[in-house]
Structures are given as C-alpha cells and as structure tokens.
Design an enzyme around this catalytic site. Structure first.
Site, short mmCIF file in Angstrom:
data_model
loop_
_atom_site.label_atom_id
_atom_site.label_comp_id
_atom_site.label_asym_id
_atom_site.label_seq_id
_atom_site.Cartn_x
_atom_site.Cartn_y
_atom_site.Cartn_z
N ASP A 130 -13.51 4.36 6.96
CA ASP A 130 -12.49 4.98 6.22
C ASP A 130 -13.29 5.39 5.18
O ASP A 130 -12.88 6.46 4.80
CB ASP A 130 -11.33 3.90 5.82
CG ASP A 130 -10.53 4.60 5.12
OD1 ASP A 130 -9.83 5.57 5.54
OD2 ASP A 130 -10.05 4.19 3.75
N LYS B 283 -7.27 -0.56 6.77
CA LYS B 283 -7.77 -1.38 5.70
C LYS B 283 -6.92 -2.52 5.44
O LYS B 283 -7.38 -3.68 5.09
CB LYS B 283 -7.68 -0.43 4.45
CG LYS B 283 -8.78 0.59 4.30
CD LYS B 283 -8.49 1.34 3.13
CE LYS B 283 -7.33 2.30 3.04
NZ LYS B 283 -7.41 3.62 2.63
N SER C 220 -5.97 5.37 8.47
CA SER C 220 -6.76 5.03 7.11
C SER C 220 -6.06 3.90 6.39
O SER C 220 -6.58 2.93 6.11
CB SER C 220 -6.68 6.26 6.14
OG SER C 220 -6.97 6.24 5.00
N HIS D 1 0.94 -1.22 -0.02
CA HIS D 1 -0.05 -0.05 -0.01
C HIS D 1 0.85 1.11 -0.17
O HIS D 1 1.81 1.34 0.76
CB HIS D 1 -0.93 -0.02 1.19
CG HIS D 1 -2.20 1.17 1.22
ND1 HIS D 1 -3.29 0.48 0.66
CD2 HIS D 1 -2.06 2.43 1.17
CE1 HIS D 1 -4.23 1.44 0.60
NE2 HIS D 1 -3.42 2.70 0.89
N ARG E 113 -12.17 13.88 4.24
CA ARG E 113 -10.64 14.35 4.28
C ARG E 113 -10.46 15.20 3.10
O ARG E 113 -9.52 16.00 3.04
CB ARG E 113 -9.61 13.47 4.91
CG ARG E 113 -9.62 12.93 6.26
CD ARG E 113 -9.05 11.76 6.69
NE ARG E 113 -7.67 11.91 6.33
CZ ARG E 113 -6.78 10.84 5.81
NH1 ARG E 113 -7.36 9.68 5.51
NH2 ARG E 113 -5.60 11.00 5.45
N1 URA Z 1 -3.81 6.24 1.39
C1 URA Z 1 -4.92 5.98 2.05
O1 URA Z 1 -5.46 4.79 1.90
N2 URA Z 1 -5.32 6.82 3.28
C2 URA Z 1 -4.46 8.08 3.40
O2 URA Z 1 -4.98 8.62 4.22
C3 URA Z 1 -3.56 8.38 2.35
C4 URA Z 1 -3.23 7.51 1.40
#
Ligand code: URA
Length: 441
Positions: free
Chosen positions: A161, A187, A183, A82, A168
């Site tokens: 999220d 996930k 965040s 990620h 956001r």
């Molecule tokens: N990627 C994400 O999943 N969340 C964030 O807050 C920033 C980048």
C-alpha cells in the site's frame, strides 16, 4: 507469467486470476515490476473495476506483503476508525481521545494527504515537536499508558500500500472503488485491531460522489473485514461541504481543540459524536444511544481534551499550543474572499476547496513537496448560508501573495451562489454492517 498480459486482460475487462493478482503484488513490492506497469494496471482497474473476489484477493495479498502488528499486549477491545478521506476532516483528532477517555484503547495508524484530501499525520505534525514516527514499542507503550496514539505506518507494514498509495496519488487513480477498498482494508487487517469502524464519505469532496457508490464501497469493505474475522461497520457521512470551518493543518488542529472543548462547529461535533458512539458500541460499551451520551459528556467535562493533551505530550508535542491555540500564530500572508453577489450558498464544490488548500501550501502537489503547516482556509460561509454582496466567504492563509492569488481563484469557483435556499442535507446518510444497510434519509 507476464505483467503485460495482466494489464491487457484487465484493460479488456477480464477477471484476473488469484495467481495473476499474487504475481502483481509480489513483483511490485519486490521492485521487479516497474511503476509504469503498475500505473497502467491501476488505470485499467480504474476503468474496468474488479469483482468482489478480485478485490478480496488484492486486499489479502497487500496485507500479507509485510508484517502484522500484535496489539495483544494492550488490554481491552481495540477499535479503529478509518475515513475514506475528505476536506476539513479532522475527526480522528477528536474521536481518538473521546473514545480513549472512556477506557477503550485506540492504536491508530493514519496516513498523509492524498489528492485533494488532507492527512491526519500532516495535521498532528503541525503541533511543534509532535512525532508520528514512534517505533513499534514506543507506540504500544503510549497506547498502554495514555489510551491512544496516532502514528504513521510503523516498520514494514503493508509495503504494497505504501508504494501503491504514493503511485495512485500522482497518476489520477485514487478514486477507484477496488483500489480504495484494498488500500484501507489491507492496512486495517495488518494493524491488528479487533473492531473496525469505517467512515465512508460521500459527495463533492469525497472520492465517492454518490450515496449509492459510498454504500457499495462500504459493503465491499465490511464483507472483507468480516471475512477475516474483524467486526466491521461503516457510516456513510456527508462530504458535499467541507467538515467544520477550517481547512489546513494547524487550522484544523485549532478547530479540533475547540471541538474537544465543546465549542466546535455543529456539523463537525455532530459527526464526531456519531463516529465515537459507533466505535464505543463496537467495543461493547453500550448501545449507540447510550454511547452518544457518553461521548457528549466527555467533551463537556473536559476529559477528552485532557486525553488529547496527554497524547500530544507523550508523542513529543508542545502542549502550550493545544492549551492556547493562539501560539500557532498565522501564516505570513492572508486575504479575505468576499461575495460578489447576494444569495444563498447553494452548493460547494468541496474537491475544489481541497485543491485550493493544496495550492495555498497545505498539501502536496508532488511526493517530494513539503507542507506549510499554517496555510489554509477559514470558511465564514458554507452551503446553506446566506450572503449579501461584499460579505465574507472565507479568509485564506499562505506564505506568499502568489499562492494567495492561486488559492483565491480556485476557491471562488468552488462557491455556487443562487437565489434559492438549498435543502439541508443530513450529516450521516446510512450505516452498513454485516446485517445490511440502514438508511437514515
Ligand atoms: N484512504 C486510504 O487509506 N486509501 C485510499 O485509497 C483512500 C483513502
């Protein structure tokens, strides 16, 4: 308990209790706490930060706000990657097939563009027919049969999220360390992979502008991952210049395909090999050095590209476009942006490059906006390149001239041209694991 007191407490720099954080997450997901109070709390967190305990609690509450994915029916060690976001960052499109072609399954849940950064789902959806909305069973089927799949959050995964991410994005509260950490890690915890590689970008195009801030964010996320039993590592990668040459959805698919063919730009190929090698190492394939060699080989022998095409076909995409990327065509209008003076491109405000691509139509200014898949930028010169007056800096693409005017004005301001040649920066600055920080520069 009152939301007002929680906002006031954080505004004044107080550490929130577990109960207060639970109250906020549950209430916001249930719709009892309105967006305006949630935005006020996000802004207070942006300015006052959170302690590691508060961030960990927020992350776990968010992860538990919905379902968890069960990947146990897929044999093998599942590894996820990620990124914290960047400009021209199409690494998932390259890495997922490279890693899967070596027998390591990649069940990837990605996001859409956020702020000035692009989103993997928007990029893949530029391939006609490609769907990122596979149901849970179909998603698992594709991972089992092909080895990799990239989808949006399926079902009721981390609804906290989903709501906070969108909020956001439009309230200038994206680039906050605890909000990014919670965040991403909520996930990753909910989506069921055993091993997690984080690509924490840093520089002018990233949410973390300095190496130290990026390392701080990586340490926080690694600690959270390890605490819940997931082996987690992070690479701190450069985002002080856009990655590769192409920025914009179809343009990035084209560059990813070139990279899978072994003909991609050196910086993009280099970062992809480092990320793939670290994912393979986490999966137990071998040490990072050996895995680097394996990743290179899969790109040179065409197996990674073959895997990408299998994934595109399984997700409904038209492989004619990946076999011959000229099928994408070009946007209705284009313009060459040329240098007004001679010198070296000594710096690029990469965030502005991202904003220029959004202005051209490649991203969203509001949640409701649709995306122009063909819009974007092809950079002919980046940081470290020399230009004479009149040399091509970039070609920009959009649906109409007004968008080109806006995009060009923003892009021009992103370039700094000076007399001195800039010092070359590394692609990967550091690696963070539970053992500590290993710096490469
Ligand atoms: N990627 C994400 O999943 N969340 C964030 O807050 C920033 C980048």
């Amino acid at each position: 308990m009152r939301m007002y007191d929680i906002i006031e407490g954080k505004r004044d720099g107080r550490e929130l209790t577990d109960e207060e954080i639970d109250f906020f997450v549950k209430g916001y997901v249930a719709g009892d706490i309105p967006d305006y109070q949630a935005s006020a709390l996000c802004m207070a967190i942006f300015f006052k930060g959170m302690t590691p305990r508060e961030t960990a609690r927020l992350t776990l509450d968010m992860a538990h706000s919905g379902e968890f994915v069960d990947l146990s029916s897929i044999p093998g060690v599942k590894v996820d990657k990620h990124s914290t976001g960047g400009v021209g960052d199409k690494t998932t499109l390259v890495i997922a097939p490279v890693v899967a072609s070596l027998g390591v399954p990649v069940a990837k849940m990605s996001g859409r563009g956020l702020g000035h950064t692009g989103g993997t789902l928007d990029k893949l959806e530029a391939i006609p027919g490609f769907t990122t909305a596979l149901g849970r069973e179909r998603f698992l089927d594709v991972v089992r049969s092909v080895g990799c799949a990239v989808v949006g959050q399926t079902g009721n995964l981390v609804p906290a999220d989903k709501k906070l991410y969108a909020l956001r994005d439009v309230t200038a509260t994206v680039d906050s360390m605890p909000l990014i950490a919670s965040s991403i890690m909520s996930k990753k915890i909910a989506d069921g992979t055993e091993k997690i590689l984080l690509d924490v970008t840093c520089g002018s195009g990233a949410f973390m502008k300095t190496i130290d801030a990026a390392i701080g964010l990586a340490e926080e996320m690694v600690t959270i991952g390890e605490r819940v039993g997931r082996t987690t590592a992070a690479l701190i990668t450069d985002m002080d210049r856009p990655l590769g040459h192409n920025v914009g959805n179809a343009l990035e698919v084209i560059e990813a395909v070139e990279t899978l063919r072994g003909k991609g730009p050196t910086d993009l190929a280099g970062v992809c090999i480092e990320l793939a090698a670290n994912m393979l190492e986490l999966a137990g394939v071998g040490d990072v050095d050996t895995c680097r060699g394996l990743a290179r080989e899969q790109m040179a022998n065409g197996r990674a590209l073959e895997k990408f095409e299998q994934m595109v076909a399984a997700q409904g995409g038209d492989v004619a476009y990946t076999r011959d990327t000229a099928c994408f065509g070009r946007d209705a209008c284009s313009r060459e942006v040329r240098a007004k003076r001679e010198g070296w491109v000594s710096h690029m405000d990469t965030e502005r490059v991202g904003i220029a691509s959004v202005a051209l139509g490649a991203g969203r200014a509001t949640k409701e906006d649709s995306i122009d898949p063909l819009a974007g930028i092809v950079l002919a010169r980046k940081t470290g390149d020399e230009a004479r007056e009149g040399d091509l800096l970039a070609t920009i693409y959009a649906a109409d001239e007004a968008r080109l005017d806006e995009g060009e004005a923003i892009l021009r301001n992103a370039y700094k041209i000076s007399d001195e040649r800039p010092v070359a920066e590394p692609l990967v600055y550091a690696r963070v694991t539970r053992k500590g920080v290993e710096r490469f520069s």
